[in-house]
Design a protein around this motif. Structure first.
Motif, PDB file in Angstrom:
ATOM      1  N   PHE A   1       0.810  -1.235   0.000  1.00  0.00           N
ATOM      2  CA  PHE A   1       0.000   0.000   0.000  1.00  0.00           C
ATOM      3  C   PHE A   1       0.838   1.278   0.000  1.00  0.00           C
ATOM      4  CE2 PHE A   1      -4.192  -1.580   2.119  1.00  0.00           C
ATOM      5  CZ  PHE A   1      -4.492  -2.263   0.965  1.00  0.00           C
ATOM      6  N   CYS A   2       0.505   2.173  -0.913  1.00  0.00           N
ATOM      7  CA  CYS A   2       1.099   3.508  -0.908  1.00  0.00           C
ATOM      8  C   CYS A   2       0.284   4.382   0.041  1.00  0.00           C
ATOM      9  CB  CYS A   2       1.072   4.098  -2.310  1.00  0.00           C
ATOM     10  SG  CYS A   2      -0.620   4.287  -2.905  1.00  0.00           S
ATOM     11  N   PHE A   3       0.766   5.591   0.228  1.00  0.00           N
ATOM     12  CA  PHE A   3       0.089   6.545   1.115  1.00  0.00           C
ATOM     13  C   PHE A   3      -1.384   6.745   0.726  1.00  0.00           C
ATOM     14  CE2 PHE A   3      -1.282  11.002   0.812  1.00  0.00           C
ATOM     15  CZ  PHE A   3      -1.542  11.257   2.163  1.00  0.00           C
ATOM     16  N   GLY A   4      -1.632   6.960  -0.564  1.00  0.00           N
ATOM     17  CA  GLY A   4      -2.990   7.305  -1.010  1.00  0.00           C
ATOM     18  C   GLY A   4      -3.962   6.144  -0.875  1.00  0.00           C
ATOM     19  N   VAL A   5      -3.482   4.932  -1.176  1.00  0.00           N
ATOM     20  CA  VAL A   5      -4.366   3.761  -1.069  1.00  0.00           C
ATOM     21  C   VAL A   5      -4.645   3.469   0.405  1.00  0.00           C
ATOM     22  CG1 VAL A   5      -4.459   1.264  -1.427  1.00  0.00           C
ATOM     23  CG2 VAL A   5      -3.750   2.752  -3.289  1.00  0.00           C
TER      24      VAL A   5
ATOM     25  N   SER B   1       5.487   8.137  -4.121  1.00  0.00           N
ATOM     26  CA  SER B   1       5.461   6.684  -3.902  1.00  0.00           C
ATOM     27  C   SER B   1       6.012   5.953  -5.130  1.00  0.00           C
ATOM     28  CB  SER B   1       4.017   6.247  -3.620  1.00  0.00           C
ATOM     29  OG  SER B   1       3.895   4.870  -3.766  1.00  0.00           O
ATOM     30  N   THR B   2       5.580   6.373  -6.318  1.00  0.00           N
ATOM     31  CA  THR B   2       6.056   5.741  -7.556  1.00  0.00           C
ATOM     32  C   THR B   2       7.548   5.987  -7.736  1.00  0.00           C
ATOM     33  OG1 THR B   2       3.896   6.139  -8.548  1.00  0.00           O
ATOM     34  CG2 THR B   2       5.697   5.649 -10.064  1.00  0.00           C
ATOM     35  N   LYS B   3       7.965   7.236  -7.432  1.00  0.00           N
ATOM     36  CA  LYS B   3       9.380   7.583  -7.624  1.00  0.00           C
ATOM     37  C   LYS B   3      10.280   6.703  -6.755  1.00  0.00           C
ATOM     38  CE  LYS B   3       8.739  12.402  -8.852  1.00  0.00           C
ATOM     39  NZ  LYS B   3       8.519  13.680  -8.186  1.00  0.00           N
TER      40      LYS B   3
HETATM   41  S1  SF4 Z   1      -0.957   9.052  -6.425  1.00  0.00           S
HETATM   42 FE1  SF4 Z   1       0.669   7.781  -5.606  1.00  0.00          FE
HETATM   43  S2  SF4 Z   1       0.278   7.792  -3.401  1.00  0.00           S
HETATM   44 FE2  SF4 Z   1      -1.595   8.479  -4.415  1.00  0.00          FE
HETATM   45  S3  SF4 Z   1      -2.839   6.643  -4.721  1.00  0.00           S
HETATM   46 FE3  SF4 Z   1      -1.670   6.941  -6.594  1.00  0.00          FE
HETATM   47  S4  SF4 Z   1       0.198   5.709  -6.289  1.00  0.00           S
HETATM   48 FE4  SF4 Z   1      -0.745   5.995  -4.298  1.00  0.00          FE
END
Ligand code: SF4
Length: 282
Positions: free
Chosen positions: A11-15, A191-193
């Motif tokens: 899980f990333c921050f947003g999810v 998160s992707t970076k």
């Molecule tokens: S923008 Fe980045 S942090 Fe936000 S949900 Fe998408 S991958 Fe996750």
């Protein structure tokens, strides 16, 4: 066999933020919780929420009175208004703040008369949502599509948050031939970076890579692509897909997981690899 896990994985921050918001609503016993579109591109996480009574709805018509979540990918202003006009519905916006930046930049560029280009996947909900913020905007995903564009005075670019930076660079380089003025908002998220280089780094050290996440998850597919350029790689959703033959002669196995992959799935995969004799590994 040594197991190397890329950090970050899962899980990333947003999810995480969006799932936490739904879990909070469940704990508060909010009525009839519905999520507009799959909250994450991960069937196992969706099932876990459905088991708690949460419903996934895919169209405005399906929505019933109760509580409705907008998922982390966001939606267009038009769809937002349609949801808002629904009677007896509490609308909760779980759009990731990084996606909001992409949407706001698309809107700003459009208001300043740029031809807005969204570098992204044509059918991805995030790119489609951002498109709704900039009238006449175009989604492109390849250098060839950039090459085919007509010349215009001004191009403004935003980027789907989970794309591979190197692939985006190539598309932007092509766009320089299409306008005298070009403004680029690099909206690839933090998160992707971090995740893609971490996966690449583990792939360099491992003999084999296992990438865990939904087959419908764009960011997981891209992680698998990144790893497969370096080492043999298998993209799996769950531990039951593991096959013993993949591990013959392997002394180091690397694991990476998409931004929508829950920890319990990653742990199951790690445990199944540790116990290669278990029933999970066929
Ligand atoms: S923008 Fe980045 S942090 Fe936000 S949900 Fe998408 S991958 Fe996750």
């Amino acid at each position: 066999m040594e197991i190397l896990i890329a950090e970050p994985s899962g899980f990333c921050f947003g999810v995480k933020r969006s799932i936490d918001m739904v879990e909070k609503a469940i704990a508060e016993k909010k009525p009839n919780i519905q999520i507009f579109g799959p909250i994450v591109h991960n069937p196992q996480q969706i099932k876990a929420l459905e088991d708690k009574g949460v419903k996934m709805v895919n169209s405005i018509e399906e929505i019933q009175p109760g509580t409705v979540f907008i998922r982390a990918h966001g939606i267009s202003p038009k769809v937002f208004q349609q949801l808002k006009s629904k009677q007896e519905v509490e609308l909760i916006d779980a759009t990731c703040p990084f996606v909001k930046v992409e949407q706001e930049n698309a809107k700003k560029l459009s208001e300043e008369s740029y031809q807005v280009i969204i570098i992204g996947e044509k059918n991805h909900p995030e790119a489609l949502g951002a498109q709704g913020f900039a009238e006449g905007s175009i989604i492109i995903g390849t250098v060839e599509e950039a090459r085919a564009l007509k010349e215009v005075p001004k191009i403004g670019v935003v980027v789907q948050t989970t794309l591979e930076p190197e692939a985006v660079d190539k598309i932007v380089a092509e766009l320089y031939h299409k306008a005298k003025e070009i403004r680029v908002y690099n909206t690839i998220c933090q998160s992707t970076k971090m995740r893609q280089p971490a996966a690449r780094n583990i792939a360099e050290k491992a003999d084999l890579m296992i990438v865990v996440g939904g087959k419908n998850s764009g960011n997981t597919r891209r992680l698998a692509e990144v790893c497969s350029r370096i080492k043999p790689t298998h993209h799996i959703e769950t531990a039951v897909e593991l096959k013993k033959e993949w591990f013959k002669g392997v002394s180091k196995v690397g694991i990476s997981a998409g931004a929508s992959t829950p920890d319990f799935i990653i742990n199951e995969v790690v445990n199944a690899i540790k116990n290669m004799d278990s029933d999970h590994v066929k």
